[in-house]
Design an enzyme around this catalytic site. Structure first.
Site, short mmCIF file in Angstrom:
data_model
loop_
_atom_site.label_atom_id
_atom_site.label_comp_id
_atom_site.label_asym_id
_atom_site.label_seq_id
_atom_site.Cartn_x
_atom_site.Cartn_y
_atom_site.Cartn_z
N THR A 334 0.85 -1.19 0.00
CA THR A 334 0.00 0.00 0.00
C THR A 334 0.88 1.23 0.00
O THR A 334 1.89 1.29 0.70
CB THR A 334 -0.95 0.01 1.22
OG1 THR A 334 -1.76 1.19 1.17
CG2 THR A 334 -0.20 -0.03 2.53
N HIS A 386 2.66 -11.64 14.18
CA HIS A 386 3.76 -12.16 15.01
C HIS A 386 3.55 -13.62 15.38
O HIS A 386 4.46 -14.28 15.91
CB HIS A 386 3.88 -11.30 16.27
CG HIS A 386 5.25 -11.34 16.89
ND1 HIS A 386 6.32 -12.00 16.33
CD2 HIS A 386 5.72 -10.79 18.04
CE1 HIS A 386 7.38 -11.86 17.09
NE2 HIS A 386 7.04 -11.13 18.15
#
Length: 415
Positions: A334, A386
């Site tokens: 993006t 994560h």
């Protein structure tokens, strides 16, 4: 006589909103002619008539939410004038349980036939199918959804004892809407796409262990190479312009090959490592952000990537994207820099494990050896899940992208 039915657009799309009727009752309709625009959470679809004739009746107004498979209009074959649709008063005057006049009440199949309720039961197609198979009355199912929508899980969990009609969870959340001072507040209804964007971004934030790591890239060498080659590139590739997105896309692909968990996703208790490089490119439109996907970026050259991105961006702005254009990406880029963003923390797209955020190029003083020089610098951000990507891999991925863009000759060798 032919029914206009909401078609199945994709497995994940179960409903849509009537955006615009192009025809009105009494209008002549040709076979294959576009008569209504349907807005879904992914694309706007043009629904056509399968038969030539006269649009006799419209059963869903603009702004109404309709399910896949629902009848939304009637087309009468031939050139005869359309029969006027019955007025609301006529419909109300007809006895509700009458079965001898189904044509006068086309919405009867979706009306609860119990005297205690005349509201339409809102349910997913899968829930309706399971209810039919089990012989369960949808009106007796207690939905978990606070909006009252019955889902397949509600039907599956439905006990043998009938639910009390007075205990409808759908009615509980209905609170009085505070009065709005229209001189001070402008009320604007959220589009279906904006509602879906909001829901999915919130889902990602709540269902992932998202972290963001940052770095900065000295864009001097990329800008110099682009400046030297852009005219030759444009002439060689029939007017295709050499932009920064192709450089970033190729750098991302090289980094994904080096750090494959960044190109993965969690499916249940499994990690699926994608062996393909389909990169989503976020595009801003008037209706919100969409992420069309550039396929097989590892097999495309710079010109092919630029063409693909330009074509998808144009389709997005013209509302011509197809479902296939939006499905199956393994990673997303993006570029908030086109709007002047200096730094941000992008939110991951769907089930993907990571997203790269580009930002504006800004000249800043930096240390080059023992000297301070003014260089065109860009902050980049990698937001990642994560749960499957460790800090070592996230930092290494971003460092690889940085090194390749600061040495674009190496990028050409990698690609």
């Amino acid at each position: 006589m032919a029914e206009i039915i909401v078609p199945e657009l994709a497995e994940s799309i179960t409903e849509g909103t009537i955006a615009q009727w192009v025809k009105k009752p009494g209008d002549k309709v040709e076979k294959g002619e576009f008569i209504v625009e349907l807005e879904t959470d992914k694309v706007n679809a043009e629904i056509i008539s399968e038969e030539a004739g006269i649009l006799k009746e419209i059963l869903a107004e603009e702004g109404d939410t309709v399910l896949v498979g629902a009848v939304i209009a009637i087309v009468e074959a031939g050139d005869a004038a359309a029969t006027p649709a019955p007025t609301p008063a006529t419909v109300e005057a007809a006895p509700a349980p009458a079965v001898e006049a189904p044509k006068a009440a086309p919405v009867a199949p979706v009306v609860v036939e119990e005297s205690s309720s005349t509201e339409r039961v809102i349910a997913s197609p899968a829930a309706r199918k399971l209810a039919r198979e089990k012989g369960i009355d949808l009106a007796s199912v207690s939905p978990v959804d606070p909006q009252g929508r019955v889902r397949v899980q509600d039907v599956a969990a439905h006990g043998t004892a009938p639910a009390a009609p007075a205990a409808k969870p759908a009615e509980a959340p209905k609170a009085a809407t505070p009065a709005v001072d229209e001189s001070r507040v402008t009320v604007e209804k959220m589009s279906r796409r904006r509602q879906t964007i909001a829901t999915r971004l919130l889902e990602v934030k709540q269902s992932t262990a998202m972290l963001t790591t940052f770095n900065e890239i000295d864009m001097t060498n990329v800008m110099a190479l682009r400046s030297r080659k852009k005219d030759q590139f444009q002439e060689k590739h029939d007017g295709t312009r050499l932009g920064f997105m192709s450089f970033f896309t190729k750098a991302v692909v090289a980094a994904l090959k080096k750090y494959p968990y960044v190109n993965a996703q969690i499916v249940g208790n499994e990690i699926h490592l994608n062996n393909f490089y389909d990169v989503g490119v976020a595009v801003s439109t008037d209706d919100g952000l969409v992420v069309p996907v550039v396929r097989d970026c590892d097999r495309k050259n710079f010109a092919e990537i630029e063409d693909a991105i330009g074509g998808l961006a144009k389709k997005a702005r013209d509302k011509k994207l197809q479902i296939a254009d939006l499905q199956g990406g393994s990673f997303t880029i993006t570029n908030g820099g086109v709007f002047g963003s200096l730094m941000s923390t992008p939110i991951m797209n769907g089930t993907q494990a990571a997203i790269l955020g580009m930002h504006t190029i800004q000249k800043r003083p930096i240390a080059v050896g023992d000297e301070v020089q003014i260089r065109p610098m860009m902050y980049v951000a990698l937001s990642y899940d994560h749960r499957i990507i460790d800090g070592k891999d996230s930092v290494g991925f971003l460092k690889t992208v940085k090194e390749l863009l600061e040495n674009p000759e190496d990028l050409l060798l990698e690609s």
